[in-house]
Design an enzyme around this catalytic site. Structure first.
Site, PDB file in Angstrom:
ATOM      1  N   ASP A  45       0.888  -1.164   0.000  1.00 26.30           N
ATOM      2  CA  ASP A  45       0.000   0.000   0.000  1.00 26.30           C
ATOM      3  C   ASP A  45       0.925   1.212   0.000  1.00 26.30           C
ATOM      4  O   ASP A  45       1.440   1.604   1.051  1.00 26.30           O
ATOM      5  CB  ASP A  45      -0.895   0.001   1.237  1.00 26.30           C
ATOM      6  CG  ASP A  45      -1.752   1.264   1.333  1.00 26.30           C
ATOM      7  OD1 ASP A  45      -2.082   1.848   0.283  1.00 26.30           O
ATOM      8  OD2 ASP A  45      -2.075   1.658   2.461  1.00 26.30           O
ATOM      9  N   GLU A  67      -1.498  -1.627  -4.395  1.00 31.07           N
ATOM     10  CA  GLU A  67      -2.740  -0.854  -4.448  1.00 31.07           C
ATOM     11  C   GLU A  67      -2.537   0.366  -5.333  1.00 31.07           C
ATOM     12  O   GLU A  67      -1.558   1.091  -5.192  1.00 31.07           O
ATOM     13  CB  GLU A  67      -3.162  -0.426  -3.045  1.00 31.07           C
ATOM     14  CG  GLU A  67      -4.493   0.290  -3.028  1.00 31.07           C
ATOM     15  CD  GLU A  67      -4.994   0.595  -1.639  1.00 31.07           C
ATOM     16  OE1 GLU A  67      -5.454   1.735  -1.428  1.00 31.07           O
ATOM     17  OE2 GLU A  67      -4.944  -0.296  -0.774  1.00 31.07           O
ATOM     18  N   ASP A 115      -2.250   0.897   7.688  1.00 29.93           N
ATOM     19  CA  ASP A 115      -1.564   0.849   6.398  1.00 29.93           C
ATOM     20  C   ASP A 115      -0.930  -0.523   6.165  1.00 29.93           C
ATOM     21  O   ASP A 115      -0.889  -1.016   5.047  1.00 29.93           O
ATOM     22  CB  ASP A 115      -0.501   1.954   6.327  1.00 29.93           C
ATOM     23  CG  ASP A 115      -1.123   3.328   6.458  1.00 29.93           C
ATOM     24  OD1 ASP A 115      -1.531   3.878   5.431  1.00 29.93           O
ATOM     25  OD2 ASP A 115      -1.220   3.826   7.591  1.00 29.93           O
TER      26      ASP A 115
END
Length: 184
Positions: A11, A71, A144
């Site tokens: 991410d 992502e 996260d």
């Protein structure tokens, strides 16, 4: 070295980069690790990008992932934030590409859908589902890390559709998917 396939999920972020690794063996997932790289202490954006690249290389060299799931930045109202996120993603991708690891990009909605069945799920719902799926005892303060882990799990769940999209069963299938490559 672990048997099976290792998937690294990332991410990307310019304040916190979350990442997670899973091992897939006999169609079962096992958590290897999930963590965060904190970048807020660096004021210079280019130093943050350098840190993202170096940490991603370090993770790759240590765990030898077979594939990377990342992502995609989501479109927001702030163009500058979007640009910075895109750079962070690009640097993480460059690290994987420098080690010749295949990369697949997933939208935040697709990741949430794969994990919870709801493309509009909250970070907390995604984290809770991952906690149940992977038997995680303690969750991190920031989510996260679980977002990075969710990208890896999403990739595992989507492996069948990836094979179907890219694979060819026979010549007819190849021709139907590549009409411009066939000469009559």
């Amino acid at each position: 070295m672990l048997d099976g396939k290792i998937i690294l999920g990332i991410d990307p972020g310019t304040n916190i980069m979350g990442f997670g690794l899973i091992n897939v063996l006999n169609n079962k997932m096992k958590l290897i690790q999930f963590h965060e790289l904190h970048l807020k202490k660096h004021e210079n954006h280019y130093i943050k990008l350098d840190q993202i690249f170096k940490r991603t290389i370090q993770i790759i060299d240590e765990h030898k992932p077979d594939e990377i799931a990342i992502e995609a930045p989501f479109f927001g109202k702030n163009v500058q934030s979007m640009l910075k996120l895109g750079r962070a993603q690009g640097v993480a991708m460059a690290a994987g590409l420098s080690r010749e690891i295949p990369i697949t990009e997933y939208s935040p909605k697709k990741i949430k859908m794969a994990i919870t069945g709801n493309g509009n799920a909250s970070k907390e719902q995604v984290a809770k589902m991952l906690q149940n799926l992977l038997k995680i005892s303690e969750m991190p303060k920031n989510l996260d890390a679980t977002d990075g882990l969710a990208a890896a799990v999403c990739h595992f769940y989507n492996k069948e559709s990836l094979i179907k999209e890219k694979g060819y069963n026979n010549w007819s299938s190849f021709i139907s998917k590549n009409p411009n490559r066939v000469k009559s």
